[in-house]
Design a protein around this motif. Sequence first.
Motif, PDB file in Angstrom:
ATOM      1  N   LEU A  46      -6.240   4.627   4.668  1.00  0.00           N
ATOM      2  CA  LEU A  46      -5.657   3.279   4.606  1.00  0.00           C
ATOM      3  C   LEU A  46      -5.607   2.626   5.982  1.00  0.00           C
ATOM      4  O   LEU A  46      -5.880   1.425   6.124  1.00  0.00           O
ATOM      5  CB  LEU A  46      -4.251   3.352   4.006  1.00  0.00           C
ATOM      6  N   LEU A  47      -5.250   3.403   6.987  1.00  0.00           N
ATOM      7  CA  LEU A  47      -5.145   2.841   8.341  1.00  0.00           C
ATOM      8  C   LEU A  47      -6.494   2.368   8.869  1.00  0.00           C
ATOM      9  O   LEU A  47      -6.567   1.399   9.641  1.00  0.00           O
ATOM     10  CB  LEU A  47      -4.559   3.882   9.291  1.00  0.00           C
ATOM     11  N   GLU A  48      -7.554   3.040   8.467  1.00  0.00           N
ATOM     12  CA  GLU A  48      -8.891   2.650   8.915  1.00  0.00           C
ATOM     13  C   GLU A  48      -9.407   1.418   8.184  1.00  0.00           C
ATOM     14  O   GLU A  48     -10.284   0.713   8.691  1.00  0.00           O
ATOM     15  CB  GLU A  48      -9.860   3.813   8.720  1.00  0.00           C
ATOM     16  N   ARG A  49      -8.874   1.132   7.009  1.00  0.00           N
ATOM     17  CA  ARG A  49      -9.382   0.047   6.175  1.00  0.00           C
ATOM     18  C   ARG A  49      -8.575  -1.251   6.292  1.00  0.00           C
ATOM     19  O   ARG A  49      -9.140  -2.346   6.279  1.00  0.00           O
ATOM     20  CB  ARG A  49      -9.398   0.510   4.714  1.00  0.00           C
ATOM     21  N   TYR A  50      -7.247  -1.138   6.432  1.00  0.00           N
ATOM     22  CA  TYR A  50      -6.384  -2.314   6.305  1.00  0.00           C
ATOM     23  C   TYR A  50      -5.611  -2.618   7.587  1.00  0.00           C
ATOM     24  O   TYR A  50      -5.209  -1.715   8.319  1.00  0.00           O
ATOM     25  CB  TYR A  50      -5.383  -2.112   5.152  1.00  0.00           C
ATOM     26  N   GLU A  51      -5.380  -3.904   7.817  1.00  0.00           N
ATOM     27  CA  GLU A  51      -4.533  -4.365   8.916  1.00  0.00           C
ATOM     28  C   GLU A  51      -3.081  -4.311   8.448  1.00  0.00           C
ATOM     29  O   GLU A  51      -2.572  -5.244   7.828  1.00  0.00           O
ATOM     30  CB  GLU A  51      -4.904  -5.796   9.317  1.00  0.00           C
ATOM     31  N   ILE A  52      -2.416  -3.221   8.723  1.00  0.00           N
ATOM     32  CA  ILE A  52      -1.062  -2.998   8.213  1.00  0.00           C
ATOM     33  C   ILE A  52      -0.041  -3.592   9.184  1.00  0.00           C
ATOM     34  O   ILE A  52      -0.067  -3.326  10.384  1.00  0.00           O
ATOM     35  CB  ILE A  52      -0.821  -1.491   7.994  1.00  0.00           C
ATOM     36  N   LEU A 111       0.865  -1.177   0.000  1.00  0.00           N
ATOM     37  CA  LEU A 111       0.000   0.000   0.000  1.00  0.00           C
ATOM     38  C   LEU A 111       0.901   1.226   0.000  1.00  0.00           C
ATOM     39  O   LEU A 111       2.034   1.166   0.473  1.00  0.00           O
ATOM     40  CB  LEU A 111      -0.881   0.019   1.244  1.00  0.00           C
ATOM     41  N   ALA A 112       0.387   2.377  -0.500  1.00  0.00           N
ATOM     42  CA  ALA A 112       1.265   3.540  -0.620  1.00  0.00           C
ATOM     43  C   ALA A 112       0.546   4.848  -0.346  1.00  0.00           C
ATOM     44  O   ALA A 112      -0.610   5.028  -0.726  1.00  0.00           O
ATOM     45  CB  ALA A 112       1.882   3.579  -2.023  1.00  0.00           C
ATOM     46  N   VAL A 113       1.264   5.757   0.305  1.00  0.00           N
ATOM     47  CA  VAL A 113       0.850   7.142   0.493  1.00  0.00           C
ATOM     48  C   VAL A 113       1.933   8.021  -0.120  1.00  0.00           C
ATOM     49  O   VAL A 113       3.119   7.881   0.211  1.00  0.00           O
ATOM     50  CB  VAL A 113       0.675   7.484   1.988  1.00  0.00           C
ATOM     51  N   GLN A 114       1.530   8.914  -1.007  1.00  0.00           N
ATOM     52  CA  GLN A 114       2.482   9.738  -1.742  1.00  0.00           C
ATOM     53  C   GLN A 114       2.756  11.054  -1.005  1.00  0.00           C
ATOM     54  O   GLN A 114       1.847  11.815  -0.713  1.00  0.00           O
ATOM     55  CB  GLN A 114       1.947  10.036  -3.144  1.00  0.00           C
ATOM     56  N   THR A 115       4.027  11.312  -0.727  1.00  0.00           N
ATOM     57  CA  THR A 115       4.425  12.548  -0.054  1.00  0.00           C
ATOM     58  C   THR A 115       4.907  13.623  -1.016  1.00  0.00           C
ATOM     59  O   THR A 115       4.947  14.806  -0.649  1.00  0.00           O
ATOM     60  CB  THR A 115       5.551  12.270   0.954  1.00  0.00           C
ATOM     61  N   ALA A 116       5.308  13.215  -2.220  1.00  0.00           N
ATOM     62  CA  ALA A 116       5.833  14.175  -3.193  1.00  0.00           C
ATOM     63  C   ALA A 116       5.723  13.585  -4.598  1.00  0.00           C
ATOM     64  O   ALA A 116       5.725  12.363  -4.770  1.00  0.00           O
ATOM     65  CB  ALA A 116       7.293  14.499  -2.893  1.00  0.00           C
TER      66      ALA A 116
END
Length: 251
Positions: free
Chosen positions: A72-78, A40-45
Amino acid sequence: MRFSINNKPFVLTIAGFDPCGGAGLLADIKTIEANGCYGLAVQTANTIQTEDSFLECLWEDNSFILKQLKTLLERYEISAVKIGIVQNKTILLEILQLLKTYIQNAPVVLDPVLKSSSGYDFHYEALLSEEILKNITVLTPNYDEILQLSEEENLNIKITSIVKHTNLFLKGGHHPSEKGKDTLYLFNGQKFDFYPSEEKIYEKHGSGCILSAAMASYLANGETLENACEKAKKYTEKALRSNFTKLAYHL
């Protein structure tokens, strides 16, 4: 209810987008998937770059980054997190606080990318503060980076100041005397050295991203930090041997 996949842990990368795929989010996802996890990914730039040139960096708005992350944190067990480039200490602290709120026990690998392999300077603020270090599992600078992470000039004092609060994996690609020798300094005082293989390797764009993402993947799969570091180094060396260009293959 958060979503999970049987036998395939979720690993989250929080990093920049490199359109050539050698570093950042794309390299992280390739690495994570190659090591038995779902990325999974969160884009910072967003950047304009190739493996040998860097033209521009456009930072994402802090509130947008946090909305991506919270969703993402609310949806997936990371099961593990890798953090790459972020604009400054303020957003890094906000990211870490949000992670702590949702996934207190998931390991967090922080790769402090201060300069791209093509020479772009990201102008990180000093990161060696207790409030940051106490909220990560391991910091993964190279020798050039650790010298820039605080105003303290003595390397041993820098290392000691880090391992009072977290674990340190010091990458040896820029080692002044033993090139390629990596060292893991554990919070409990133990130290482990990892030496390079004797096989021929080739310089790669994004090798630090690959190593930290691999480390997070092995941690997500239940490895100890020592084993995760050893396996991540071997995976990175495999990527470095994969071809003659600066863009690694993930096979």
